[in-house]
Design a protein around this motif. Structure first.
Motif, PDB file in Angstrom:
ATOM      1  N   MET A   8       0.798  -1.226   0.000  1.00 22.14           N
ATOM      2  CA  MET A   8       0.000   0.000   0.000  1.00 22.14           C
ATOM      3  C   MET A   8       0.836   1.284   0.000  1.00 22.14           C
ATOM      4  O   MET A   8       0.380   2.318  -0.490  1.00 22.14           O
ATOM      5  CB  MET A   8      -0.922   0.021   1.227  1.00 22.14           C
ATOM      6  CG  MET A   8      -1.921  -1.117   1.263  1.00 22.14           C
ATOM      7  SD  MET A   8      -3.035  -1.140  -0.177  1.00 22.14           S
ATOM      8  CE  MET A   8      -3.907   0.415   0.044  1.00 22.14           C
ATOM      9  N   VAL A   9       2.030   1.227   0.562  1.00 26.14           N
ATOM     10  CA  VAL A   9       2.847   2.441   0.695  1.00 26.14           C
ATOM     11  C   VAL A   9       4.167   2.319  -0.051  1.00 26.14           C
ATOM     12  O   VAL A   9       4.625   3.258  -0.690  1.00 26.14           O
ATOM     13  CB  VAL A   9       3.104   2.774   2.187  1.00 26.14           C
ATOM     14  CG1 VAL A   9       3.928   4.050   2.325  1.00 26.14           C
ATOM     15  CG2 VAL A   9       1.775   2.921   2.943  1.00 26.14           C
ATOM     16  N   GLY A  10       4.784   1.138   0.027  1.00 25.12           N
ATOM     17  CA  GLY A  10       6.070   0.945  -0.630  1.00 25.12           C
ATOM     18  C   GLY A  10       7.120   0.484   0.358  1.00 25.12           C
ATOM     19  O   GLY A  10       6.895   0.416   1.570  1.00 25.12           O
ATOM     20  N   LEU A  18       4.735   7.958   4.411  1.00 29.35           N
ATOM     21  CA  LEU A  18       4.165   6.948   5.285  1.00 29.35           C
ATOM     22  C   LEU A  18       3.005   7.520   6.097  1.00 29.35           C
ATOM     23  O   LEU A  18       1.924   6.925   6.180  1.00 29.35           O
ATOM     24  CB  LEU A  18       5.251   6.406   6.218  1.00 29.35           C
ATOM     25  CG  LEU A  18       4.795   5.437   7.309  1.00 29.35           C
ATOM     26  CD1 LEU A  18       4.191   4.187   6.701  1.00 29.35           C
ATOM     27  CD2 LEU A  18       5.971   5.090   8.224  1.00 29.35           C
ATOM     28  N   ARG A  19       3.225   8.696   6.673  1.00 29.78           N
ATOM     29  CA  ARG A  19       2.195   9.298   7.519  1.00 29.78           C
ATOM     30  C   ARG A  19       0.944   9.645   6.722  1.00 29.78           C
ATOM     31  O   ARG A  19      -0.179   9.365   7.153  1.00 29.78           O
ATOM     32  CB  ARG A  19       2.745  10.551   8.196  1.00 29.78           C
ATOM     33  CG  ARG A  19       1.751  11.212   9.154  1.00 29.78           C
ATOM     34  CD  ARG A  19       2.266  12.534   9.693  1.00 29.78           C
ATOM     35  NE  ARG A  19       3.463  12.370  10.492  1.00 29.78           N
ATOM     36  CZ  ARG A  19       4.663  12.824  10.153  1.00 29.78           C
ATOM     37  NH1 ARG A  19       4.821  13.469   8.997  1.00 29.78           N
ATOM     38  NH2 ARG A  19       5.693  12.651  10.944  1.00 29.78           N
ATOM     39  N   SER A  20       1.128  10.260   5.561  1.00 33.70           N
ATOM     40  CA  SER A  20      -0.030  10.715   4.794  1.00 33.70           C
ATOM     41  C   SER A  20      -0.843   9.545   4.238  1.00 33.70           C
ATOM     42  O   SER A  20      -2.075   9.565   4.263  1.00 33.70           O
ATOM     43  CB  SER A  20       0.421  11.636   3.658  1.00 33.70           C
ATOM     44  OG  SER A  20       1.294  10.960   2.769  1.00 33.70           O
ATOM     45  N   LYS A  21      -0.182   8.506   3.754  1.00 39.25           N
ATOM     46  CA  LYS A  21      -0.908   7.386   3.162  1.00 39.25           C
ATOM     47  C   LYS A  21      -1.613   6.540   4.214  1.00 39.25           C
ATOM     48  O   LYS A  21      -2.762   6.127   4.029  1.00 39.25           O
ATOM     49  CB  LYS A  21       0.036   6.531   2.316  1.00 39.25           C
ATOM     50  CG  LYS A  21       0.486   7.228   1.039  1.00 39.25           C
ATOM     51  CD  LYS A  21       1.209   6.280   0.086  1.00 39.25           C
ATOM     52  CE  LYS A  21       1.515   6.967  -1.233  1.00 39.25           C
ATOM     53  NZ  LYS A  21       2.140   6.061  -2.218  1.00 39.25           N
ATOM     54  N   LEU A 111     -12.108  -4.859   1.153  1.00 39.22           N
ATOM     55  CA  LEU A 111     -10.817  -4.408   0.644  1.00 39.22           C
ATOM     56  C   LEU A 111     -10.783  -2.892   0.547  1.00 39.22           C
ATOM     57  O   LEU A 111     -11.763  -2.258   0.141  1.00 39.22           O
ATOM     58  CB  LEU A 111     -10.536  -5.005  -0.736  1.00 39.22           C
ATOM     59  CG  LEU A 111     -10.422  -6.533  -0.840  1.00 39.22           C
ATOM     60  CD1 LEU A 111     -10.056  -6.932  -2.266  1.00 39.22           C
ATOM     61  CD2 LEU A 111      -9.415  -7.082   0.156  1.00 39.22           C
ATOM     62  N   LEU A 112      -9.640  -2.336   0.908  1.00 35.24           N
ATOM     63  CA  LEU A 112      -9.402  -0.899   0.811  1.00 35.24           C
ATOM     64  C   LEU A 112      -8.101  -0.712   0.049  1.00 35.24           C
ATOM     65  O   LEU A 112      -7.015  -1.020   0.562  1.00 35.24           O
ATOM     66  CB  LEU A 112      -9.309  -0.289   2.210  1.00 35.24           C
ATOM     67  CG  LEU A 112      -9.342   1.235   2.344  1.00 35.24           C
ATOM     68  CD1 LEU A 112     -10.620   1.809   1.733  1.00 35.24           C
ATOM     69  CD2 LEU A 112      -9.230   1.640   3.801  1.00 35.24           C
ATOM     70  N   VAL A 113      -8.216  -0.234  -1.217  1.00 36.53           N
ATOM     71  CA  VAL A 113      -7.038  -0.115  -2.086  1.00 36.53           C
ATOM     72  C   VAL A 113      -7.077   1.242  -2.785  1.00 36.53           C
ATOM     73  O   VAL A 113      -8.075   1.970  -2.726  1.00 36.53           O
ATOM     74  CB  VAL A 113      -6.991  -1.257  -3.128  1.00 36.53           C
ATOM     75  CG1 VAL A 113      -6.785  -2.604  -2.443  1.00 36.53           C
ATOM     76  CG2 VAL A 113      -8.265  -1.269  -3.968  1.00 36.53           C
ATOM     77  N   TRP A 114      -5.976   1.563  -3.460  1.00 41.64           N
ATOM     78  CA  TRP A 114      -5.903   2.804  -4.222  1.00 41.64           C
ATOM     79  C   TRP A 114      -6.546   2.618  -5.600  1.00 41.64           C
ATOM     80  O   TRP A 114      -6.617   1.500  -6.104  1.00 41.64           O
ATOM     81  CB  TRP A 114      -4.442   3.254  -4.405  1.00 41.64           C
ATOM     82  CG  TRP A 114      -3.658   3.349  -3.143  1.00 41.64           C
ATOM     83  CD1 TRP A 114      -2.569   2.610  -2.796  1.00 41.64           C
ATOM     84  CD2 TRP A 114      -3.888   4.252  -2.050  1.00 41.64           C
ATOM     85  NE1 TRP A 114      -2.107   2.972  -1.558  1.00 41.64           N
ATOM     86  CE2 TRP A 114      -2.890   3.985  -1.073  1.00 41.64           C
ATOM     87  CE3 TRP A 114      -4.825   5.252  -1.793  1.00 41.64           C
ATOM     88  CZ2 TRP A 114      -2.826   4.680   0.131  1.00 41.64           C
ATOM     89  CZ3 TRP A 114      -4.761   5.944  -0.595  1.00 41.64           C
ATOM     90  CH2 TRP A 114      -3.774   5.674   0.350  1.00 41.64           C
ATOM     91  N   ARG A 135      -5.539   8.154  -5.107  1.00 44.42           N
ATOM     92  CA  ARG A 135      -4.140   8.017  -4.717  1.00 44.42           C
ATOM     93  C   ARG A 135      -3.651   9.282  -4.020  1.00 44.42           C
ATOM     94  O   ARG A 135      -3.979  10.391  -4.425  1.00 44.42           O
ATOM     95  CB  ARG A 135      -3.265   7.714  -5.939  1.00 44.42           C
ATOM     96  CG  ARG A 135      -3.468   6.294  -6.474  1.00 44.42           C
ATOM     97  CD  ARG A 135      -2.485   5.968  -7.566  1.00 44.42           C
ATOM     98  NE  ARG A 135      -2.601   4.583  -8.017  1.00 44.42           N
ATOM     99  CZ  ARG A 135      -1.956   3.559  -7.465  1.00 44.42           C
ATOM    100  NH1 ARG A 135      -1.139   3.786  -6.447  1.00 44.42           N
ATOM    101  NH2 ARG A 135      -2.123   2.326  -7.920  1.00 44.42           N
ATOM    102  N   VAL A 136      -2.858   9.077  -2.977  1.00 45.18           N
ATOM    103  CA  VAL A 136      -2.325  10.183  -2.196  1.00 45.18           C
ATOM    104  C   VAL A 136      -0.997  10.607  -2.791  1.00 45.18           C
ATOM    105  O   VAL A 136      -0.067   9.802  -2.920  1.00 45.18           O
ATOM    106  CB  VAL A 136      -2.149   9.772  -0.717  1.00 45.18           C
ATOM    107  CG1 VAL A 136      -1.535  10.909   0.090  1.00 45.18           C
ATOM    108  CG2 VAL A 136      -3.491   9.374  -0.135  1.00 45.18           C
ATOM    109  N   ASP A 137      -0.915  11.875  -3.162  1.00 43.14           N
ATOM    110  CA  ASP A 137       0.329  12.408  -3.699  1.00 43.14           C
ATOM    111  C   ASP A 137       1.376  12.480  -2.597  1.00 43.14           C
ATOM    112  O   ASP A 137       1.060  12.554  -1.416  1.00 43.14           O
ATOM    113  CB  ASP A 137       0.085  13.796  -4.291  1.00 43.14           C
ATOM    114  CG  ASP A 137       1.322  14.354  -4.966  1.00 43.14           C
ATOM    115  OD1 ASP A 137       1.952  15.249  -4.375  1.00 43.14           O
ATOM    116  OD2 ASP A 137       1.668  13.901  -6.067  1.00 43.14           O
TER     117      ASP A 137
END
Length: 229
Positions: A8-10, A18-21, A111-114, A135-137
Motif C-alpha cells: 500500500m505504501v512501498g 508513510l504518515r499521509s498514506k 478491501l481498501l485499495v488505491w 491516490r495520495v500524492d
C-alpha cells in the motif's frame, strides 16, 4: 484492520509519505477495533516506521525480510483474532494471500485499495466490498498532525479538536494585555467572594447604606455612633 505496508505504501517509505498514506487509509476505513501494519525490515535498517505508526495509533508489526513475510504476519494475527470471535476484516492490500481468511465460516473481507491498484482475482472474488481511494500524492497531507479519526482499543472514535480550540488562551495575548486581564480576573474573584461569603461584622457597628443604592448594605462604611459621657 490489516495494512500491508509494502503493498500500500512501498518499501522503506519516507516519513511524510508513510504518515499521509496510512492516515488516508485509517480515515477511509470506518469503525474498527484496532489496526495493524506489517512490514519487513532488518534491525540494521534503523526502524523509524514504528514510531510514525505508533503516533498514528497503529500497531507496528515488523518482521525480518523474506518472501511474503509481512502478509504472513498479518494473516497469522488475523487467524488469532478469528479464533477469538472476530468475523470482519478490512484488508488494505491486493495480495491474494489474504483470501485464505475467507476459509473460516462467516468471515467478511472488505478491501481498501488505491484507484487503479491491481487486486488479485482470488482476493477480489471473496471480497464482500472493494473500496478504491484516490491516490495520495507525496506532498498531500505531509506534515499533518494526528489523524482526525483515532480509534482506541475499545473501538471508540476520538475526534480531533477544532482548530479554534486554544485560540483564546491567555498565553496568546501580548504580555501587557495578559497582565491586565489577569488583574481584572483576580479583582472580580475577590469581589465575588465578598458578595457570596460576607465577612463577620464588628459588634456595635451598623452598616450604612450607600446613597442612591437600592441593593444590600456596604460592608466597609459605617454610620458614626453617638458619643455619651
Amino acid at each position: 484492520m490489516l495494512i500491508d505496508l509494502e503493498n500500500m505504501v512501498g518499501t522503506n517509505p519516507r516519513t511524510p509519505v508513510l504518515r499521509s498514506k496510512v492516515t488516508a487509509l485509517l480515515e477511509a476505513a470506518g469503525p474498527y477495533h484496532h489496526a495493524v501494519v506489517a512490514y519487513a525490515a532488518s534491525e540494521d535498517d534503523g526502524d523509524t516506521a514504528a514510531s510514525v505508526l505508533a503516533a498514528l495509533g497503529v500497531a507496528p508489526l515488523r518482521v525480518e525480510p523474506g518472501p511474503d513475510a509481512a502478509e504472513n504476519a498479518l494473516i497469522r494475527h488475523a487467524s488469532r483474532m478469528q479464533a477469538s470471535g472476530c468475523t470482519r476484516f478490512t484488508v488494505c492490500s491486493g495480495d491474494k494471500a489474504f483470501a485464505t481468511l475467507a476459509d473460516v465460516e462467516n468471515t467478511r473481507i472488505d478491501l481498501l485499495v488505491w484507484q487503479g491498484q491491481p487486486v488479485a482475482t482470488r482476493l477480489a472474488d471473496i471480497a464482500h466490498d472493494i473500496h478504491e481511494l484516490p491516490r495520495v500524492d507525496k506532498t498531500t497531507a505531509a506534515g499533518e498532525p494526528l489523524s482526525a479519526h483515532r480509534r482506541h482499543a475499545d473501538g471508540v472514535r476520538q475526534e480531533r479538536l477544532p482548530d479554534t480550540v486554544g485560540r483564546y488562551r491567555l498565553s496568546n495575548f501580548p504580555l501587557p494585555v495578559a497582565a491586565l486581564l489577569m488583574g481584572m480576573g483576580v479583582a472580580l474573584g475577590h469581589r465575588l467572594v465578598d458578595v457570596v461569603f460576607p465577612r463577620g461584622r464588628t459588634p456595635g457597628r451598623v452598616p450604612a447604606l450607600r446613597p442612591g443604592y437600592a441593593g444590600g448594605r456596604v460592608r466597609d462604611r459605617t454610620a458614626p455612633r453617638e458619643h455619651t459621657e
